[in-house]
Design a protein around this motif. Structure first.
Motif, mmCIF file in Angstrom:
data_model
loop_
_atom_site.group_PDB
_atom_site.id
_atom_site.type_symbol
_atom_site.label_atom_id
_atom_site.label_comp_id
_atom_site.label_asym_id
_atom_site.label_seq_id
_atom_site.Cartn_x
_atom_site.Cartn_y
_atom_site.Cartn_z
ATOM 1 N N ASP A 93 0.868 -1.187 0.000
ATOM 2 C CA ASP A 93 0.000 0.000 0.000
ATOM 3 C C ASP A 93 0.900 1.232 0.000
ATOM 4 N N THR A 94 0.905 1.987 -1.086
ATOM 5 C CA THR A 94 1.850 3.103 -1.205
ATOM 6 C C THR A 94 1.524 4.256 -0.253
ATOM 7 N N GLN A 95 0.245 4.517 0.015
ATOM 8 C CA GLN A 95 -0.075 5.630 0.915
ATOM 9 C C GLN A 95 0.391 5.325 2.335
ATOM 10 N N ARG A 96 0.125 4.124 2.791
ATOM 11 C CA ARG A 96 0.584 3.742 4.126
ATOM 12 C C ARG A 96 2.113 3.737 4.207
ATOM 13 N N ALA A 97 2.739 3.234 3.159
ATOM 14 C CA ALA A 97 4.201 3.185 3.145
ATOM 15 C C ALA A 97 4.796 4.592 3.158
ATOM 16 N N LEU A 98 4.206 5.500 2.382
ATOM 17 C CA LEU A 98 4.693 6.878 2.343
ATOM 18 C C LEU A 98 4.631 7.505 3.727
ATOM 19 N N ALA A 99 3.515 7.316 4.433
ATOM 20 C CA ALA A 99 3.371 7.873 5.781
ATOM 21 C C ALA A 99 4.387 7.261 6.740
ATOM 22 N N SER A 100 4.640 5.959 6.603
ATOM 23 C CA SER A 100 5.619 5.295 7.478
ATOM 24 C C SER A 100 7.026 5.823 7.233
ATOM 25 N N LEU A 101 7.370 6.049 5.965
ATOM 26 C CA LEU A 101 8.686 6.608 5.642
ATOM 27 C C LEU A 101 8.828 8.010 6.229
ATOM 28 N N ALA A 102 7.778 8.823 6.074
ATOM 29 C CA ALA A 102 7.826 10.188 6.597
ATOM 30 C C ALA A 102 7.909 10.192 8.120
ATOM 31 N N GLU A 103 7.186 9.290 8.755
ATOM 32 C CA GLU A 103 7.210 9.210 10.223
ATOM 33 C C GLU A 103 8.611 8.875 10.723
ATOM 34 N N GLU A 104 9.264 7.923 10.062
ATOM 35 C CA GLU A 104 10.614 7.538 10.481
ATOM 36 C C GLU A 104 11.614 8.661 10.214
ATOM 37 N N TYR A 105 11.481 9.332 9.071
ATOM 38 C CA TYR A 105 12.400 10.429 8.773
ATOM 39 C C TYR A 105 12.209 11.573 9.765
ATOM 40 N N LEU A 106 10.968 11.851 10.125
ATOM 41 C CA LEU A 106 10.689 12.880 11.129
ATOM 42 C C LEU A 106 11.331 12.507 12.464
ATOM 43 N N ARG A 107 11.247 11.237 12.822
ATOM 44 C CA ARG A 107 11.847 10.788 14.083
ATOM 45 C C ARG A 107 13.359 11.003 14.075
ATOM 46 N N ARG A 108 13.982 10.753 12.937
ATOM 47 C CA ARG A 108 15.440 10.874 12.858
ATOM 48 C C ARG A 108 15.896 12.335 12.871
ATOM 49 N N VAL A 109 15.226 13.186 12.120
ATOM 50 C CA VAL A 109 15.607 14.604 12.100
ATOM 51 C C VAL A 109 15.244 15.271 13.419
ATOM 52 N N SER A 110 14.097 14.886 13.973
ATOM 53 C CA SER A 110 13.640 15.327 15.292
ATOM 54 C C SER A 110 13.548 16.845 15.455
ATOM 55 N N PRO A 111 12.884 17.544 14.524
ATOM 56 C CA PRO A 111 12.663 18.978 14.736
ATOM 57 C C PRO A 111 11.524 19.196 15.720
ATOM 58 N N ARG A 112 11.394 20.396 16.217
ATOM 59 C CA ARG A 112 10.184 20.764 16.963
ATOM 60 C C ARG A 112 9.071 20.954 15.938
ATOM 61 N N VAL A 113 7.866 20.506 16.272
ATOM 62 C CA VAL A 113 6.783 20.482 15.284
ATOM 63 C C VAL A 113 5.626 21.358 15.751
ATOM 64 N N ALA A 114 5.225 22.278 14.867
ATOM 65 C CA ALA A 114 4.005 23.070 15.067
ATOM 66 C C ALA A 114 3.021 22.663 13.985
ATOM 67 N N ALA A 115 1.754 22.482 14.348
ATOM 68 C CA ALA A 115 0.737 22.084 13.376
ATOM 69 C C ALA A 115 -0.461 23.012 13.481
ATOM 70 N N ILE A 116 -1.039 23.339 12.331
ATOM 71 C CA ILE A 116 -2.100 24.337 12.257
ATOM 72 C C ILE A 116 -3.315 23.744 11.577
#
Length: 463
Positions: A93-116
């Motif tokens: 499933d490409t949509q699920r896989a894309l989200a999983s890749l982004a989640e892992e990359y976010l974890r590694r970079v570890s910026p502070r996150v603001a969401a609107i």
């Protein structure tokens, strides 16, 4: 940060890598027409088309990493010469896989996150927030309204490895959508700009809209929420909930922690300028930006609140906000003639944003001594109450010098303003505009994006 490679990504998604083991973080696209050399391409299956049909086009345009369904890749000879140097991650499933890749990359970079999130003002507040922060931090945010799970994933994967603050925009038209996004990409600080009639087909009522927007507060990392204190539904809910996090109320009424004392909008030969004086703990703060509309006093307030929470001084935040550029389709003021103006609000519309645009146009036209016109398309996804909301908008146009309406939503909504014209097609409307009578006229162009009113803006400004 250790490089995030395609082999790791494939293992994370339960997929398989074909081709060179290259890094995952890069510009990612889901539209093959937007591919630049070196980009990633994710093939998504939608209601209208299937991205797997465009794998060849993506490669021809320079895509180097493709995320596709394993079953679809079996139909291609991806070991052929045409695919030399190109990497594929085959998943279920490409949509699920894309989200999983982004989640892992976010974890590694570890910026502070603001969401609107919010019914109106999300994109503008996102842009103002990024502007407020950029002089202190390395900031990353979406290049446009990437406010779905896919959009946020694409935004995150394009983030530089040294990013310090990530600013996300979260939209929704059904329950559970924002909840899913914050489960993958949890923010530290959230903003709720407004709760207004929008996507009522999915939410049923304003209370439903409130419930959907509050899903952003389900982030397990949430430490603070900034919200519109002048929205009664939102203010009442916040007053009895979320006492375990910092609540920053922005508004003009009592109880606001960041109070809007004054606000004004100017439009002259130099373009628009919105200014506001806000007060926090007895101290006045002056904010100003080159945007058009009184609502931006709130949007500047939200951005200022996020910047302050993340450690910026008042002066640093104000200086960043002042540097923002006007945003196409969201109150961008353009010339139609030597003394004529077009207010480009063509990107989208709901009752709250439509009313605000009408008020802003009226005030600006009267201050400049020019005639006020409106070219409005219907507002979609309002469900059973659509006729009522369109009727209310019609009532706000009584003092306009001219009104042109597009779409069936306006039929059966009561009598039209005197001299108003209703059109069934965009082509017909464009053909009936008097391009020889644009001087001393301010024309508001606004409606749901699917009506394509950008063509009207183009016709008026090119004239």
């Amino acid at each position: 940060m250790a490089l995030f490679c395609a082999s790791e990504g494939a293992a994370l998604c339960g997929g398989r890598l074909y081709g060179p083991d290259i890094k995952i973080s890069r510009g990612w696209k889901c539209d093959s027409r937007e591919i630049n050399p070196g980009d990633g391409f994710v093939a998504l299956k939608g209601a209208a088309t299937d991205g797997h049909l465009y794998l060849h086009q993506a490669i021809e345009r320079g895509a180097k990493l493709l995320l596709a369904e394993a079953a679809e890749l079996e139909r291609l000879n991806i070991r052929g010469e045409a695919y030399s140097g190109v990497s594929f991650i085959a998943v279920e499933d490409t949509q699920r896989a894309l989200a999983s890749l982004a989640e892992e990359y976010l974890r590694r970079v570890s910026p502070r996150v603001a969401a609107i999130t919010g019914s109106v003002g999300k994109t503008t507040t996102r842009e103002l927030t990024a502007a407020a922060l950029k002089n202190r931090f390395r900031v990353h945010s979406a290049i446009r309204s990437f406010n779905t799970l896919v959009g946020c994933s694409l935004t995150i994967l394009a983030m530089a490895e040294d990013t310090e603050v990530l600013v996300l925009e979260l939209g929704t038209n059904h329950f559970g959508e924002i909840e899913e996004m914050v489960s993958h990409f949890p923010p530290e600080i959230a903003v709720i700009t407004e709760v207004a009639p929008c996507h009522l087909e999915g939410f049923g009522s304003l209370e439903g809209v409130l419930r959907a927007k509050l899903e952003i507060c389900g982030s397990p990392r949430l430490a603070a929420v900034v919200f519109n204190n002048d929205n009664c539904l939102l203010e009442n809910y916040m007053s009895y909930n979320f006492d375990n996090i910092n609540k920053i109320a922005v508004g003009s009424g009592e109880g606001a922690s960041l109070t809007i004392k004054e606000a004004e909008v100017r439009l002259d030969e130099n373009g628009p300028r919105t200014s506001a004086v806000l007060c926090r703990e007895g101290k006045d703060i002056s904010l100003s930006c080159s945007l058009f509309g009184m609502q931006h006093a709130y949007n500047m307030g939200y951005a200022f609140a996020v910047a302050s929470w993340l450690g910026l001084s008042d002066e640093e935040a104000a200086a960043g906000i002042a540097e923002i550029s006007p945003i196409s389709g969201r109150g961008l003021c353009k010339r139609s003639a030597s003394r004529g103006w077009v207010i480009d609000e063509a990107y989208n519309a709901n009752p709250a944003s439509m009313s605000a645009a009408i008020r802003n146009t009226r005030a600006a036209a009267e201050s400049l001594g020019v005639r006020k016109w409106a070219i409005l398309a219907g507002m979609r996804e309002l469900g059973e109450s659509a006729a009522e909301w369109h009727h209310r908008i019609i009532g706000e146009l009584a003092d306009f010098d001219g009104v042109m309406l597009l779409g069936e939503e306006w039929r059966g909504c009561g009598p039209l303003p005197e001299g108003a014209a209703l059109f069934s097609s965009l082509e017909e409307l464009i053909s009936k505009i008097d391009y020889n009578d644009l001087n001393d006229k301010m024309i508001l162009v606004k409606g749901s994006n699917s009506y394509g009113l950008k063509r009207v803006v183009g016709a008026l400004t090119e004239a």
